[in-house]
Each structure stands twice: as structure tokens, then as C-alpha cells.
Write an enzyme that holds these catalytic residues in place. Structure first.
Site, PDB file in Angstrom:
ATOM      1  CG  ASP A  26      -2.370   0.706   1.190  1.00 15.47           C
ATOM      2  OD1 ASP A  26      -3.204   0.058   1.236  1.00 15.47           O
ATOM      3  OD2 ASP A  26      -2.255   1.966   0.778  1.00 15.47           O
ATOM      4  N   GLY A  74      -5.427   4.268   2.132  1.00 14.39           N
ATOM      5  CA  GLY A  74      -5.402   3.207   2.789  1.00 14.39           C
ATOM      6  C   GLY A  74      -4.970   3.734   4.315  1.00 14.39           C
ATOM      7  CG  ASP A  95       2.316   4.922  -6.217  1.00 14.59           C
ATOM      8  OD1 ASP A  95       1.604   4.264  -6.973  1.00 14.59           O
ATOM      9  OD2 ASP A  95       2.400   6.201  -6.189  1.00 14.59           O
ATOM     10  N   GLY A 150       1.811  -7.099 -15.112  1.00 12.02           N
ATOM     11  CA  GLY A 150       3.270  -7.665 -15.359  1.00 12.02           C
ATOM     12  C   GLY A 150       3.924  -8.446 -14.526  1.00 12.02           C
ATOM     13  CE1 TYR A 165     -12.574   3.274  -8.057  1.00 15.24           C
ATOM     14  CE2 TYR A 165     -14.863   3.289  -8.243  1.00 15.24           C
ATOM     15  CZ  TYR A 165     -13.919   2.574  -8.061  1.00 15.24           C
ATOM     16  OH  TYR A 165     -13.866   1.731  -7.176  1.00 15.24           O
ATOM     17  CE  LYS A 185     -11.031   0.275  -9.454  1.00 19.30           C
ATOM     18  NZ  LYS A 185      -9.971  -0.763  -8.878  1.00 19.30           N
ATOM     19  NE  ARG A 220     -16.516   3.996   0.165  1.00 13.47           N
ATOM     20  CZ  ARG A 220     -15.710   3.058  -0.072  1.00 13.47           C
ATOM     21  NH1 ARG A 220     -15.861   2.568  -1.222  1.00 13.47           N
ATOM     22  NH2 ARG A 220     -14.606   2.991   0.655  1.00 13.47           N
TER      23      ARG A 220
HETATM   24  N1  UDP Z   1     -24.798   9.915  -0.119  1.00 15.16           N
HETATM   25  C1  UDP Z   1     -25.562  10.769   0.643  1.00 15.16           C
HETATM   26  N2  UDP Z   1     -25.160  11.188   1.754  1.00 15.16           N
HETATM   27  C2  UDP Z   1     -23.636  11.219   1.864  1.00 15.16           C
HETATM   28  C3  UDP Z   1     -23.175  10.355   1.211  1.00 15.16           C
HETATM   29  C4  UDP Z   1     -23.382   9.745  -0.034  1.00 15.16           C
HETATM   30  O1  UDP Z   1     -26.966  11.022   0.030  1.00 15.16           O
HETATM   31  O2  UDP Z   1     -23.404  11.744   2.897  1.00 15.16           O
HETATM   32  C5  UDP Z   1     -25.431   9.274  -1.609  1.00 15.16           C
HETATM   33  C6  UDP Z   1     -24.728   9.489  -2.724  1.00 15.16           C
HETATM   34  O3  UDP Z   1     -24.844  10.821  -3.641  1.00 15.16           O
HETATM   35  C7  UDP Z   1     -24.843   8.334  -3.418  1.00 15.16           C
HETATM   36  C8  UDP Z   1     -25.309   7.399  -2.464  1.00 15.16           C
HETATM   37  O4  UDP Z   1     -25.586   8.049  -1.310  1.00 15.16           O
HETATM   38  O5  UDP Z   1     -26.446   8.252  -4.183  1.00 15.16           O
HETATM   39  C9  UDP Z   1     -24.089   6.331  -2.362  1.00 15.16           C
HETATM   40  O6  UDP Z   1     -22.711   7.044  -2.123  1.00 15.16           O
HETATM   41  P1  UDP Z   1     -21.369   6.631  -1.873  1.00 15.16           P
HETATM   42  O7  UDP Z   1     -20.702   7.700  -1.813  1.00 15.16           O
HETATM   43  O8  UDP Z   1     -21.547   5.762  -0.757  1.00 15.16           O
HETATM   44  O9  UDP Z   1     -20.947   5.534  -3.159  1.00 15.16           O
HETATM   45  P2  UDP Z   1     -21.544   5.540  -4.734  1.00 15.16           P
HETATM   46  O10 UDP Z   1     -22.413   4.569  -4.815  1.00 15.16           O
HETATM   47  O11 UDP Z   1     -22.159   6.829  -5.215  1.00 15.16           O
HETATM   48  O12 UDP Z   1     -20.216   5.196  -5.505  1.00 15.16           O
END
Ligand code: UDP
Length: 310
Positions: free
Chosen positions: A31, A36, A56, A102, A145, A149, A186
Site C-alpha cells: 500500500d 489506506g 506505490d 506484469g 474512477y 476501472k 461514503r
Molecule cells: N450520499 C448521501 N449522503 C452522503 C454520502 C452519499 O446521500 O453523506 C449518496 C450519494 O449521493 C449516492 C449514495 O449516497 O447517491 C451512495 O454514495 P456513496 O458515496 O456511498 O457511493 P456511490 O454508490 O455513489 O459510489
């Protein structure tokens, strides 16, 4: 087996290391601690089968000795993180995946890519089967992102087809549990931390957007089965039980007994309106499906945050 886990200090990487060690494997955990948290690995410091390397993976990866597996989990994974580190996110998904592939090729190791439901973007097909190609805005802020991916998946398949590398691709849907960072950004960690602190729960938009939340133990079980006996085609791993964000806020308030209010905040750009995995493939090929219902998983996660948030 001796395996390398990149992103080992992260939420999923650290749980994966624990699980692989519990199965008796030797694990090299790598990491750069950009997102992390080394505390996630502190309990493994003196584990005789575990070796930690600060590195990294966008730079050449050197690992002494044999490797049977490379599990590539390094990447910022929360929208707030990849908005803060857009270039690093693109680099770890592209250059980092190339380096990890690799290394797997040089060692004759099996390779597993941690991909994401974000490859489906703001999906026009619901629920999302692996055959869906997605609806991604390449130039929006989330594109760093999503496209990294998607590139990582293409690179993995190229190594599989051209170099005959033994590969796996897991498309991970929203996952929660202990070791998420309190300020991870999140929705599950935000709501729990806000509820425990008596702060307002921040619902983005009107909260009608949906997500399907998988408890971390279920996810790790699915990933290990995919690694051991899955195929090279992408495989969704997630919990198909779908909730609106507002419903999630209500459940968190009830389980924490918090009297925090719920407030609305602006919806982030390109925020997917719906998301639910079609897990037919995982059921059929791996005999896997999630076992932990949302409330049970949330209780365990709340207990964890109780211990670290004040
Ligand atoms: N979300 C929210 N309040 C928060 C954080 C996220 O309403 O404090 C919403 C965000 O807009 C999304 C959903 O919750 O619609 C999930 O967001 P997250 O960031 O967990 O991950 P995502 O699924 O968007 O990658």
C-alpha cells in the site's frame, strides 16, 4: 499459496489479507497509504505469514520470491477520494493495473482485478448484469474512477487473451462494514458517524436514488470463491437488496437511536440514480449469495464506529 494484495491497508484489502491468512496462505500486503489506513493492518504486525511493503504500484513492483496470486485492490474508491485525487486514481487504475499484471505474468501467478459497479455508470439497464456495457460520462468528475476501472478491465482481458494469464475480474457493488474510515465520505460511514455524533444526516439530492449494500464478510467470501474457482469473465459481487438513500438514513437513525435530523445537500454530478447487481452468474458459477441482511450488517458496523468515533 503466497499472494500479493495491493491496497492492503484499505477497507477491503485489509479484510482480504485477514481472510487469506486465516486460510493458511502467505500474504504480501502492499500500500502507499494514500487512502489506506495502516491501522487496518496493525494487528498483523507480528504475523509470521504476513509481510507489509510500503509502495506505490504505479511504479515498477518488485517482489522477491514466488507468487501464486496477485489481487489488485489498490485505488481510491470513495467518490470524495477520487475527486480529491483524480490523477492518482487514473494512474493506479491504468499504470498500477499494468504493473500488477506484469508482475503476475513474470511470476506465473493468477491475477484478480478489483473492478466496480461504476463501470455501469448511471445505468440504463436495471438490475445490472455483467453483459451490460454501461452508461459512463468519460469527461465528468466521476470519469476518473469509472474509466480507470474500465481500462483496467480491458488491460486484464488483454493479458488473459494475449499472454494466456489466468485472470479474474470482480465488479464490486457498494460494500460497508468495520474499517471504513469515519471520513471516508461514503453514505454508510457518513450516516453512521453523523448519527453517533448527533449531527444532521446529509442526504444528497432528494434521497430517492438507490443503492444495494453488501456487508464486507459476504463480499470477501464471494471474492475468494471467484479467485479460487471462477472464470475470466467479469463477475458481479454485491447484495441485490436495494434501498433508497432516504430509507438507509431511516434505518441508521432507528438502529443508533439517534435524534439527528435529515438534511438535503446537492446531488453530486453524474450520481447514479439506481444500482442493483444481477448476481445470477455468482450464484451459478460460485454457489455464492450474500447471507448478512442490512440491519445485521449495520449493527456490526455501528458497533465498530462506536469504538472509534467520539
Ligand atoms: N450520499 C448521501 N449522503 C452522503 C454520502 C452519499 O446521500 O453523506 C449518496 C450519494 O449521493 C449516492 C449514495 O449516497 O447517491 C451512495 O454514495 P456513496 O458515496 O456511498 O457511493 P456511490 O454508490 O455513489 O459510489
Amino acid at each position: 499459496m503466497r499472494v500479493l494484495v495491493t491496497g492492503a491497508a484499505g477497507f477491503l484489502g485489509s479484510h482480504l489479507c485477514d481472510r487469506l491468512l486465516a486460510q493458511g496462505h502467505r500474504v504480501v500486503g502492499m500500500d502507499n497509504v494514500l487512502t489506506g489506513n495502516p491501522a487496518n493492518l496493525a494487528h498483523l504486525k507480528d504475523h509470521p505469514q504476513f509481510q507489509y511493503v510500503l509502495h506505490d504500484v504505479t511504479n515498477f513492483i518488485e517482489v522477491q520470491g514466488p507468487l501464486d496470486g496477485v489481487l489488485h485492490f489498490a485505488s481510491p474508491a470513495s467518490p470524495v477520494d477520487y475527486l480529491e485525487f483524480p490523477i492518482q486514481t487514473l494512474k493506479v487504475g491504468s499504470l498500477g493495473t499494468h504493473k500488477a499484471l506484469g508482475l503476475a505474468k513474470a511470476k506465473g501467478a493468477r491475477f484478480l482485478l478489483a473492478s466496480t459497479s461504476e463501470v455501469y455508470g448511471d445505468p440504463l439497464v436495471h438490475p445490472q448484469p455483467e453483459s451490460y456495457w454501461g452508461n459512463v460520462n468519460p469527461v465528468g468528475p466521476r470519469g476518473v474512477y469509472d474509466e480507470a476501472k474500465r481500462f483496467a478491465e480491458a488491460m486484464t482481458m488483454a493479458y488473459h487473451r494475449y499472454h494466456k494469464l489466468d485472470t479474474r475480474i470482480v465488479r464490486i457493488f457498494n460494500t460497508y462494514g468495520p474499517r471504513m474510515r469515519p471520513r471516508d465520505g461514503r453514505v454508510v460511514s457518513n450516516f453512521i458517524v453523523q448519527a453517533l455524533k448527533g449531527e444532521p444526516l446529509t442526504v444528497y439530492g432528494d434521497g430517492s436514488q438507490t443503492r444495494s449494500f453488501c456487508y464486507v464478510d459476504d463480499l470477501i467470501e464471494g471474492i475468494v470463491r471467484l479467485f479460487e474457482r471462477g472464470g475470466p469473465e467479469p463477475t458481479n459481487i454485491g447484495n441485490p437488496n436495494e434501498f433508497t438513500v432516504r430509507q438507509l438514513a431511516e434505518v441508521v437513525l432507528r438502529l443508533t437511536g439517534s435524534r439527528s435530523p435529515v438534511v438535503e445537500r446537492p446531488l453530486p454530478t453524474d450520481d447514479p440514480k439506481v444500482r442493483q447487481p444481477d448476481i445470477t452468474r455468482a450464484r451459478e458459477v460460485l454457489g455464492w449469495e450474500p447471507q448478512v441482511p442490512l440491519e445485521a450488517g449495520l449493527r456490526r458496523t455501528i458497533e465498530y464506529f462506536h469504538g472509534i468515533v467520539r
